[in-house]
Design a protein around this motif. Sequence first.
Motif, PDB file in Angstrom:
ATOM      1  N   SER A  14      -3.144  -0.127   6.930  1.00 26.08           N
ATOM      2  CA  SER A  14      -3.625   0.072   8.303  1.00 26.08           C
ATOM      3  C   SER A  14      -2.696   1.009   9.071  1.00 26.08           C
ATOM      4  CB  SER A  14      -3.711  -1.268   9.027  1.00 26.08           C
ATOM      5  OG  SER A  14      -2.405  -1.782   9.246  1.00 26.08           O
ATOM      6  N   VAL A  15      -3.224   1.554  10.165  1.00 27.86           N
ATOM      7  CA  VAL A  15      -2.398   2.391  11.052  1.00 27.86           C
ATOM      8  C   VAL A  15      -1.238   1.574  11.610  1.00 27.86           C
ATOM      9  CG1 VAL A  15      -2.394   3.620  13.266  1.00 27.86           C
ATOM     10  CG2 VAL A  15      -4.282   3.964  11.654  1.00 27.86           C
ATOM     11  N   SER A  19       2.756   2.435  11.550  1.00 25.94           N
ATOM     12  CA  SER A  19       3.546   2.425  12.779  1.00 25.94           C
ATOM     13  C   SER A  19       4.792   1.555  12.632  1.00 25.94           C
ATOM     14  CB  SER A  19       2.695   1.942  13.948  1.00 25.94           C
ATOM     15  OG  SER A  19       3.450   1.913  15.137  1.00 25.94           O
ATOM     16  N   ARG A  20       4.641   0.387  11.970  1.00 25.80           N
ATOM     17  CA  ARG A  20       5.800  -0.490  11.783  1.00 25.80           C
ATOM     18  C   ARG A  20       6.847   0.176  10.901  1.00 25.80           C
ATOM     19  NH1 ARG A  20       1.821  -4.623  11.663  1.00 25.80           N
ATOM     20  NH2 ARG A  20       1.770  -4.671   9.377  1.00 25.80           N
ATOM     21  N   VAL A  21       6.410   0.910   9.883  1.00 27.20           N
ATOM     22  CA  VAL A  21       7.360   1.624   9.012  1.00 27.20           C
ATOM     23  C   VAL A  21       8.065   2.721   9.794  1.00 27.20           C
ATOM     24  CG1 VAL A  21       7.575   3.112   6.984  1.00 27.20           C
ATOM     25  CG2 VAL A  21       6.076   1.100   6.907  1.00 27.20           C
ATOM     26  N   GLY A  26       9.146  -4.825  12.832  1.00 25.13           N
ATOM     27  CA  GLY A  26       8.179  -5.741  12.263  1.00 25.13           C
ATOM     28  C   GLY A  26       8.287  -5.782  10.747  1.00 25.13           C
ATOM     29  N   TYR A  27       7.742  -6.827  10.135  1.00 25.80           N
ATOM     30  CA  TYR A  27       7.877  -7.007   8.686  1.00 25.80           C
ATOM     31  C   TYR A  27       6.874  -6.153   7.922  1.00 25.80           C
ATOM     32  CZ  TYR A  27       7.653  -9.003   4.029  1.00 25.80           C
ATOM     33  OH  TYR A  27       7.647  -9.151   2.675  1.00 25.80           O
ATOM     34  N   VAL A  28       7.394  -5.468   6.887  1.00 22.57           N
ATOM     35  CA  VAL A  28       6.555  -4.742   5.918  1.00 22.57           C
ATOM     36  C   VAL A  28       7.188  -4.990   4.558  1.00 22.57           C
ATOM     37  CG1 VAL A  28       5.642  -2.524   5.153  1.00 22.57           C
ATOM     38  CG2 VAL A  28       5.997  -2.930   7.606  1.00 22.57           C
ATOM     39  N   ASN A  29       6.395  -5.476   3.558  1.00 28.13           N
ATOM     40  CA  ASN A  29       7.004  -5.741   2.250  1.00 28.13           C
ATOM     41  C   ASN A  29       7.412  -4.422   1.595  1.00 28.13           C
ATOM     42  OD1 ASN A  29       5.054  -4.772   0.192  1.00 28.13           O
ATOM     43  ND2 ASN A  29       3.707  -6.343   1.070  1.00 28.13           N
ATOM     44  N   GLU A  30       8.348  -4.511   0.672  1.00 28.53           N
ATOM     45  CA  GLU A  30       9.000  -3.327   0.126  1.00 28.53           C
ATOM     46  C   GLU A  30       8.026  -2.399  -0.586  1.00 28.53           C
ATOM     47  OE1 GLU A  30      12.070  -0.762  -0.114  1.00 28.53           O
ATOM     48  OE2 GLU A  30      11.943  -2.647   1.009  1.00 28.53           O
ATOM     49  N   ASP A  31       7.074  -2.944  -1.359  1.00 24.23           N
ATOM     50  CA  ASP A  31       6.108  -2.094  -2.070  1.00 24.23           C
ATOM     51  C   ASP A  31       5.243  -1.310  -1.089  1.00 24.23           C
ATOM     52  OD1 ASP A  31       7.010  -2.897  -4.522  1.00 24.23           O
ATOM     53  OD2 ASP A  31       5.469  -4.460  -4.802  1.00 24.23           O
ATOM     54  N   THR A  32       4.809  -1.970  -0.037  1.00 24.90           N
ATOM     55  CA  THR A  32       3.977  -1.299   0.978  1.00 24.90           C
ATOM     56  C   THR A  32       4.784  -0.210   1.682  1.00 24.90           C
ATOM     57  OG1 THR A  32       2.691  -3.311   1.322  1.00 24.90           O
ATOM     58  CG2 THR A  32       2.598  -1.636   3.052  1.00 24.90           C
ATOM     59  N   ARG A  33       6.040  -0.520   1.992  1.00 21.35           N
ATOM     60  CA  ARG A  33       6.899   0.463   2.661  1.00 21.35           C
ATOM     61  C   ARG A  33       7.033   1.716   1.800  1.00 21.35           C
ATOM     62  NH1 ARG A  33      10.463   0.354   6.716  1.00 21.35           N
ATOM     63  NH2 ARG A  33      10.231  -1.909   6.926  1.00 21.35           N
ATOM     64  N   ASN A  44       3.678  15.595   4.371  1.00 20.84           N
ATOM     65  CA  ASN A  44       4.637  16.253   5.287  1.00 20.84           C
ATOM     66  C   ASN A  44       4.343  15.865   6.736  1.00 20.84           C
ATOM     67  OD1 ASN A  44       6.857  17.873   5.895  1.00 20.84           O
ATOM     68  ND2 ASN A  44       5.591  19.714   6.196  1.00 20.84           N
ATOM     69  N   TYR A  45       4.127  14.580   6.930  1.00 22.48           N
ATOM     70  CA  TYR A  45       3.737  14.078   8.253  1.00 22.48           C
ATOM     71  C   TYR A  45       4.930  14.038   9.197  1.00 22.48           C
ATOM     72  CZ  TYR A  45       2.508  10.736  11.905  1.00 22.48           C
ATOM     73  OH  TYR A  45       2.314  10.123  13.119  1.00 22.48           O
ATOM     74  N   LYS A  46       4.737  14.572  10.398  1.00 27.37           N
ATOM     75  CA  LYS A  46       5.758  14.533  11.452  1.00 27.37           C
ATOM     76  C   LYS A  46       5.193  13.735  12.615  1.00 27.37           C
ATOM     77  CE  LYS A  46       8.727  17.500   9.575  1.00 27.37           C
ATOM     78  NZ  LYS A  46       8.028  17.754   8.316  1.00 27.37           N
ATOM     79  N   PRO A  47       5.847  12.625  12.974  1.00 25.62           N
ATOM     80  CA  PRO A  47       5.354  11.822  14.102  1.00 25.62           C
ATOM     81  C   PRO A  47       5.302  12.646  15.391  1.00 25.62           C
ATOM     82  CG  PRO A  47       7.045  10.637  12.888  1.00 25.62           C
ATOM     83  CD  PRO A  47       7.046  12.033  12.349  1.00 25.62           C
ATOM     84  N   ASN A  48       4.309  12.383  16.188  1.00 26.18           N
ATOM     85  CA  ASN A  48       4.152  13.061  17.472  1.00 26.18           C
ATOM     86  C   ASN A  48       5.211  12.530  18.441  1.00 26.18           C
ATOM     87  OD1 ASN A  48       3.278  13.568  20.213  1.00 26.18           O
ATOM     88  ND2 ASN A  48       1.321  14.221  19.331  1.00 26.18           N
TER      89      ASN A  48
END
Length: 327
Positions: A14-15, A19-21, A26-33, A44-48
Amino acid sequence: MSTIRDVAKVAGVSVATVSRVLNNKGYVNEDTRKKVEAAIHSLNYKPNSVARSLFKKKSKMIGLIVPDITNPFFPQLARAVEDVTNHSGYTLVLCNSDEDIIKEQEYIEVLNQKYVDGFIIVTSTLKAEHIKDLKVPIVALDRPINLDTPTVSVNNYEGSRLATKFLCDTGCQKIAHVRGPYNVLNADERCRGYLDEVQDLDWFRPELVVNGNFNINKTKEIAKELLTLHPDIDGIFAGNDLMAVGVIKAAEELGIKIPEQLSIIGFDGITLCETTSPELTTIAQPIYNIGSKAVQILVDLIENRPLEQNNYTFSVELIERQSTKPR
């Protein structure tokens, strides 16, 4: 250009998870991260940054407001501030106020709306009541705002006494002072130091103090008038290096030899001193050190670290060059 939704789609999450990464919140498990980080890298995503600042109400930006960017002292000061700001992970926004309180307040308001994280301000006009409602920290540089605002400056009074005593020690018999603007604390302190050295001497007269307003052209004209009215002046302490250059120009136009007939000393220690002819004797501020110390204090305040002390006053140094007689 990739968006946060593109990252979420590639990573299969999910978006909100992306955002949490990104915000490490907030918690995100290691594989998802790892999936999210791989998607960010592949796209090559750059946060706004604008969106992030709106969300966090922080921008990783620091505002620096100075009174006159044409005075070489302030670009040198800004360079120090920029170096340490960048090293600390912040971006510098430089504003020139022309010593105008309206411009200063407008800059503060505009940058505040952009969630600037803090301010470093060189001002002689802002008072406590003008900044009391600000929610971000401020550090005063070169000149204090009030007792509660952290301040980084130099000992202007002792520096001016050092300059005046040096002219006396080299044999000057009548020393004038070209001061900076009234009600600018460092100009007032430099004038006070001069007066405390000379006001009890037989030759002193109040008319030996003139106002060059920290301006080279005004100083040249007022110094020509001063030297014409008092041809026996053999030493001048100028309240900053820019005005000292104005005195040099005035002496050249009047055919006065430096230092044989007139010794000139400035204050600040800008690099311009080494390029004048003759090279300028000066009371040098540790410009880089005071700029970098102001940033260190501000970043500590932004990041909620305790300050060791609220005010820092640096010593100055006499640098002897060709515009004064040797001791």
